[in-house]
Design a protein around this motif. Structure first.
Motif, PDB file in Angstrom:
ATOM      1  N   ASP A   1       0.837  -1.202   0.000  1.00 41.96           N
ATOM      2  CA  ASP A   1       0.000   0.000   0.000  1.00 41.96           C
ATOM      3  C   ASP A   1       0.874   1.255   0.000  1.00 41.96           C
TER       4      ASP A   1
ATOM      5  N   GLU B   1       2.307   3.479  -5.832  1.00 39.60           N
ATOM      6  CA  GLU B   1       2.491   4.412  -6.945  1.00 39.60           C
ATOM      7  C   GLU B   1       3.917   4.347  -7.501  1.00 39.60           C
TER       8      GLU B   1
ATOM      9  N   PRO C   1      -5.037  -3.105  -1.285  1.00 41.37           N
ATOM     10  CA  PRO C   1      -6.072  -2.282  -1.914  1.00 41.37           C
ATOM     11  C   PRO C   1      -5.489  -1.146  -2.750  1.00 41.37           C
ATOM     12  N   ARG C   2      -4.391  -0.568  -2.314  1.00 35.98           N
ATOM     13  CA  ARG C   2      -3.800   0.527  -3.080  1.00 35.98           C
ATOM     14  C   ARG C   2      -3.232   0.032  -4.395  1.00 35.98           C
TER      15      ARG C   2
ATOM     16  N   ASP D   1      -6.129  -0.323  -6.681  1.00 37.45           N
ATOM     17  CA  ASP D   1      -6.552   0.991  -7.182  1.00 37.45           C
ATOM     18  C   ASP D   1      -5.688   1.421  -8.368  1.00 37.45           C
ATOM     19  N   VAL D   2      -4.375   1.262  -8.235  1.00 32.58           N
ATOM     20  CA  VAL D   2      -3.465   1.633  -9.317  1.00 32.58           C
ATOM     21  C   VAL D   2      -3.707   0.763 -10.543  1.00 32.58           C
TER      22      VAL D   2
ATOM     23  N   ARG E   1      -6.467  -0.756 -11.471  1.00 36.47           N
ATOM     24  CA  ARG E   1      -7.729  -0.374 -12.125  1.00 36.47           C
ATOM     25  C   ARG E   1      -7.572   0.921 -12.909  1.00 36.47           C
ATOM     26  N   ARG E   2      -6.803   1.848 -12.381  1.00 39.59           N
ATOM     27  CA  ARG E   2      -6.564   3.109 -13.085  1.00 39.59           C
ATOM     28  C   ARG E   2      -5.747   2.904 -14.354  1.00 39.59           C
TER      29      ARG E   2
END
Length: 215
Positions: free
Chosen positions: A16, A20, A83-84, A87-88, A90-91
């Motif tokens: 997490d 990025e 989860p993070r 998120d990345v 999916r983006r």
């Protein structure tokens, strides 16, 4: 209520934290690795030849392998503990489905998958629990389905306290290929191919790719 192992919590928190920067660093990594692309291509061709179907990218991280497989025409879903990271993923790969989940308790029905891969994903699980992961992989992959693994070769445990520009607490475990083969056989897979290459660039150990088939 089952208590989550401390190493699982630590792994989730670490990824997490770095999601990025990890995604940015590895975004174009496949373009520079003909070995990786070759093994993913063989895996994809075998799944298609066997009739196709859903493929699970287990421990998918930011989705770069799932995105590559989707580009090869595969029907793929990524699963990751972080989860993070999801998120990345999916983006960055909006055409691919991603879910938060554990490799020890995958969100798939028995024999739902035509294939699965764990790309440097079993390396954070302690030795004594790795057999449970392979048993779970065997549960969700249909008979005749394919499994692709990638991992660093060795026996040592590396404790990372700073990586991808962040302080963290993460253990990675290099794997002995013969022990991986034993675990696969015990879980219900048959070895179909194994390839070990020497380190490239900043890598510190040989890298292994294993292709197996659910029996």
């Amino acid at each position: 209520m089952t208590t989550e192992p401390d190493d699982v919590t630590a792994t989730r928190l670490a990824y997490d934290t770095v999601a990025e920067d990890y995604a940015d660093l590895l975004r174009d990594d496949l373009a520079g690795s003909e070995y990786d692309r070759a093994m993913l291509g063989v895996f994809s061709e075998q799944v298609r030849r066997d009739g196709g179907g859903l493929v699970g990218d287990l421990g998918c991280g930011p989705g770069r392998i799932a995105g590559h497989l989707a580009g090869l025409g595969m029907d793929v879903v990524g699963v990751d503990l972080s989860p993070r990271m999801v998120d990345v993923a999916r983006r960055d790969h909006p055409g691919v489905r991603f879910e938060v989940g554990s490799m020890a308790d995958l969100p798939f029905r028995d024999a739902e998958l035509a294939g699965a891969l764990a790309w440097y994903a079993v390396i954070h699980t302690p030795e004594e629990r790795q057999g449970e992961l392979y048993a779970e992989f065997a549960r969700v992959v249909r008979p005749g389905g394919r499994l692709l693994l990638a991992f660093q070769v060795g026996e040592d445990v590396v404790h990372l306290t700073h990586a991808y520009g962040h302080d963290l607490d993460l253990h990675t475990r290099r794997q002995r290929p013969e022990r991986v083969r034993d675990r696969l056989r015990e879980a219900g897979f048959a070895l179909r191919a194994e390839f070990i290459r020497q380190p490239v660039g900043p890598e510190k150990s040989p890298q292994s790719y294993v292709l197996a088939q659910r029996v």
